[in-house]
Scaffold this motif. Structure first.
Motif, PDB file in Angstrom:
ATOM      1  N   MET A   1       1.044  -0.988  -0.467  1.00 23.23           N
ATOM      2  CA  MET A   1      -0.051  -0.011   0.292  1.00 23.23           C
ATOM      3  C   MET A   1       0.994   1.847  -0.222  1.00 23.23           C
ATOM      4  SD  MET A   1      -2.996  -0.841   0.162  1.00 23.23           S
ATOM      5  CE  MET A   1      -2.383  -2.192  -1.323  1.00 23.23           C
ATOM      6  N   SER A   2       0.140   1.942  -0.978  1.00 23.51           N
ATOM      7  CA  SER A   2       1.201   3.311  -0.997  1.00 23.51           C
ATOM      8  C   SER A   2       0.482   4.546   0.454  1.00 23.51           C
ATOM      9  CB  SER A   2       0.882   3.905  -1.927  1.00 23.51           C
ATOM     10  OG  SER A   2       1.411   2.987  -3.166  1.00 23.51           O
ATOM     11  N   THR A   3       1.432   6.166  -0.035  1.00 24.55           N
ATOM     12  CA  THR A   3       1.114   7.258   1.524  1.00 24.55           C
ATOM     13  C   THR A   3       1.046   7.914   0.212  1.00 24.55           C
ATOM     14  OG1 THR A   3       2.235   6.270   2.928  1.00 24.55           O
ATOM     15  CG2 THR A   3       2.429   8.383   2.990  1.00 24.55           C
ATOM     16  N   TYR A   4      -0.353   8.853   0.401  1.00 22.73           N
ATOM     17  CA  TYR A   4      -0.582   9.955  -0.044  1.00 22.73           C
ATOM     18  C   TYR A   4      -1.278  11.670   0.621  1.00 22.73           C
ATOM     19  CZ  TYR A   4      -0.861   6.854  -3.913  1.00 22.73           C
ATOM     20  OH  TYR A   4      -1.101   5.482  -4.940  1.00 22.73           O
ATOM     21  N   ALA A   5      -0.628  11.941   0.166  1.00 19.92           N
ATOM     22  CA  ALA A   5      -0.599  14.008   1.007  1.00 19.92           C
ATOM     23  C   ALA A   5      -1.814  14.741  -0.151  1.00 19.92           C
ATOM     24  CB  ALA A   5       0.736  14.855   0.616  1.00 19.92           C
ATOM     25  N   VAL A   6      -3.268  14.393  -0.088  1.00 22.74           N
ATOM     26  CA  VAL A   6      -3.965  15.074  -0.040  1.00 22.74           C
ATOM     27  C   VAL A   6      -4.405  16.039   0.380  1.00 22.74           C
ATOM     28  CG1 VAL A   6      -6.914  14.905  -0.739  1.00 22.74           C
ATOM     29  CG2 VAL A   6      -4.470  12.903  -0.997  1.00 22.74           C
ATOM     30  N   THR A   7      -4.114  17.565  -0.238  1.00 26.63           N
ATOM     31  CA  THR A   7      -4.573  18.922  -0.011  1.00 26.63           C
ATOM     32  C   THR A   7      -5.994  19.283   0.129  1.00 26.63           C
ATOM     33  OG1 THR A   7      -3.880  20.499  -1.859  1.00 26.63           O
ATOM     34  CG2 THR A   7      -1.962  19.624  -0.112  1.00 26.63           C
ATOM     35  N   GLY A   8      -6.862  20.586   0.388  1.00 25.49           N
ATOM     36  CA  GLY A   8      -8.044  20.164   0.265  1.00 25.49           C
ATOM     37  C   GLY A   8      -8.667  19.167   0.376  1.00 25.49           C
ATOM     38  N   ALA A   9      -8.057  18.558   1.601  1.00 30.00           N
ATOM     39  CA  ALA A   9      -9.452  16.838   2.068  1.00 30.00           C
ATOM     40  C   ALA A   9     -10.651  16.798   2.701  1.00 30.00           C
ATOM     41  CB  ALA A   9      -7.974  15.618   1.923  1.00 30.00           C
ATOM     42  N   ALA A  10     -10.736  18.482   2.932  1.00 35.02           N
ATOM     43  CA  ALA A  10     -11.572  18.348   3.951  1.00 35.02           C
ATOM     44  C   ALA A  10     -13.336  18.158   3.470  1.00 35.02           C
ATOM     45  CB  ALA A  10     -11.546  19.712   4.756  1.00 35.02           C
ATOM     46  N   SER A  11     -13.437  18.372   2.386  1.00 33.50           N
ATOM     47  CA  SER A  11     -14.929  18.948   1.245  1.00 33.50           C
ATOM     48  C   SER A  11     -14.588  18.755  -0.245  1.00 33.50           C
ATOM     49  CB  SER A  11     -15.374  20.131   1.546  1.00 33.50           C
ATOM     50  OG  SER A  11     -13.840  21.736   1.012  1.00 33.50           O
ATOM     51  N   GLY A  12     -15.557  18.239  -0.862  1.00 37.55           N
ATOM     52  CA  GLY A  12     -15.813  18.385  -1.969  1.00 37.55           C
ATOM     53  C   GLY A  12     -14.667  17.499  -2.710  1.00 37.55           C
ATOM     54  N   MET A  13     -13.953  17.541  -3.974  1.00 30.89           N
ATOM     55  CA  MET A  13     -13.501  16.401  -4.825  1.00 30.89           C
ATOM     56  C   MET A  13     -11.959  16.302  -3.778  1.00 30.89           C
ATOM     57  SD  MET A  13     -13.682  18.412  -8.558  1.00 30.89           S
ATOM     58  CE  MET A  13     -13.846  19.512  -8.640  1.00 30.89           C
ATOM     59  N   GLY A  14     -11.354  16.894  -2.913  1.00 27.19           N
ATOM     60  CA  GLY A  14     -10.570  17.177  -2.686  1.00 27.19           C
ATOM     61  C   GLY A  14     -10.853  15.672  -1.194  1.00 27.19           C
ATOM     62  N   ARG A  15     -12.102  15.531  -1.029  1.00 28.90           N
ATOM     63  CA  ARG A  15     -12.340  14.983   0.421  1.00 28.90           C
ATOM     64  C   ARG A  15     -12.997  13.600  -0.304  1.00 28.90           C
ATOM     65  NH1 ARG A  15     -17.387  15.844   4.972  1.00 28.90           N
ATOM     66  NH2 ARG A  15     -17.945  13.463   5.250  1.00 28.90           N
ATOM     67  N   ALA A  16     -13.140  13.686  -1.804  1.00 34.41           N
ATOM     68  CA  ALA A  16     -13.848  11.951  -2.309  1.00 34.41           C
ATOM     69  C   ALA A  16     -12.392  11.355  -2.314  1.00 34.41           C
ATOM     70  CB  ALA A  16     -14.864  12.706  -3.728  1.00 34.41           C
ATOM     71  N   VAL A  17     -11.618  12.423  -2.941  1.00 35.64           N
ATOM     72  CA  VAL A  17     -10.230  11.338  -3.679  1.00 35.64           C
ATOM     73  C   VAL A  17      -9.975  10.766  -2.311  1.00 35.64           C
ATOM     74  CG1 VAL A  17      -7.465  11.970  -4.225  1.00 35.64           C
ATOM     75  CG2 VAL A  17      -9.939  12.531  -5.454  1.00 35.64           C
ATOM     76  N   ALA A  18      -9.890  11.502  -0.946  1.00 36.08           N
ATOM     77  CA  ALA A  18      -9.063  11.217   0.163  1.00 36.08           C
ATOM     78  C   ALA A  18      -9.807  10.218   0.594  1.00 36.08           C
ATOM     79  CB  ALA A  18      -9.378  12.157   1.350  1.00 36.08           C
TER      80      ALA A  18
END
Length: 282
Positions: A1-18
């Motif tokens: 498994m991998s480690t990713y940083a996701v900004t804007g992860a609290a809402s919208g498309m960033g949250r969906a990605v996270a």
């Protein structure tokens, strides 16, 4: 498994990605101004440095990828153009430059930057503002936008997305990125039904403008569908994807500029093109 940083992860498309990455078993270091593992204000240099350092500490010096989804839309406000430039451009570029060694340590890291189809569908965006962002000169950016008055946030948003797309294109093919095994690309959504768009649709004047905007397939995008695209761009199947800006916008970009792209190399740029070819062969 991998480690990713996701900004804007609290809402919208960033949250969906996270959420999709977490559901697949990956480790996600989520970054946002609130309600995130790493809480930081990306509209300030200090906040960006703190976010970059906190992610590097949590990933142990190795990142398998990053998704830069944090962004501000063109809402009204005198200070909005500055905030848009700081978050949408510098909040991408400065973090990724800080994370580059950790991404290179993964050998085959993938990075997805959120651009927008506003980069090609908003007319009269001042080139001086775009160049100012690419040169890191925020004062020049704000000076170029001042003439637009109340409409400045709209042009600031488009300029930020043009600049970040150009940064991706320029940077992705360099030895420090492509040569280090990092695949850097951008996704350019159109009108996606995020909380930001829902807020705009609740305002009659804004809703009227949004609904008049050409979307050939009709309707709005779904954040989960955009997240699926991002997950694909982080996958092994995207190993040959480098420096691309992928439009996922219901056909709006194609509607506006069906004949503008692709385009051959103009004769006036042939010498520069040949010089770059020779440089690459060395």
């Amino acid at each position: 498994m991998s480690t990713y940083a996701v900004t804007g992860a609290a809402s919208g498309m960033g949250r969906a990605v996270a959420e999709k990455l977490t559901a697949a078993g990956h480790t996600v270091i989520d970054v946002d101004i609130a309600e995130a593992t790493v809480q930081a204000d990306l509209s300030t240099p200090v906040g960006r440095r703190e976010a970059a350092a906190a992610v590097l500490e949590r990933c142990g010096g190795r990142l398998d990828g990053a998704v830069m989804a944090a962004g501000l839309g063109p809402a009204p406000g005198r200070e909005r153009p500055r905030l848009i430039a700081e978050v949408n451009y510098f909040g991408v570029v400065e973090l990724l430059e800080a994370w580059r060694p950790a991404l290179a340590a993964a050998d085959d890291a993938k990075v997805v930057v959120f651009s927008s189809n506003s980069s090609t569908t908003v007319p009269m965006v001042p080139g001086r503002a775009v160049r100012g962002l690419l040169d890191g000169d925020i004062d020049r950016v704000l000076g170029a936008l001042r003439i637009f008055g109340k409409q400045a946030p709209t042009f600031a948003y488009a300029a930020s997305k043009i600049a970040v797309s150009r940064w991706v294109r320029r940077t992705a093919v360099t030895s420090g990125w492509a040569g280090a095994g990092i695949r850097l690309n951008a996704i350019a959504p159109g009108a996606v039904l995020t909380p930001l768009l829902e807020k705009q649709l609740a305002t009659p004047a804004e809703a009227k403008q949004i609904k008049r905007f050409p979307v050939p397939i009709g309707g709005f995008g779904d954040p989960d569908h955009l997240a699926d695209w991002v997950v694909f761009m982080l996958s092994d199947a995207a190993a040959f994807l480098c420096g691309s800006v992928v439009f996922v916008d219901g056909g709006s970009d194609a509607w506006f500029r069906a004949d503008d792209w692709p385009r051959g190399v103009p004769a006036r740029r042939l010498r520069s093109y040949l010089n770059r070819m020779r440089e690459f062969r060395r």
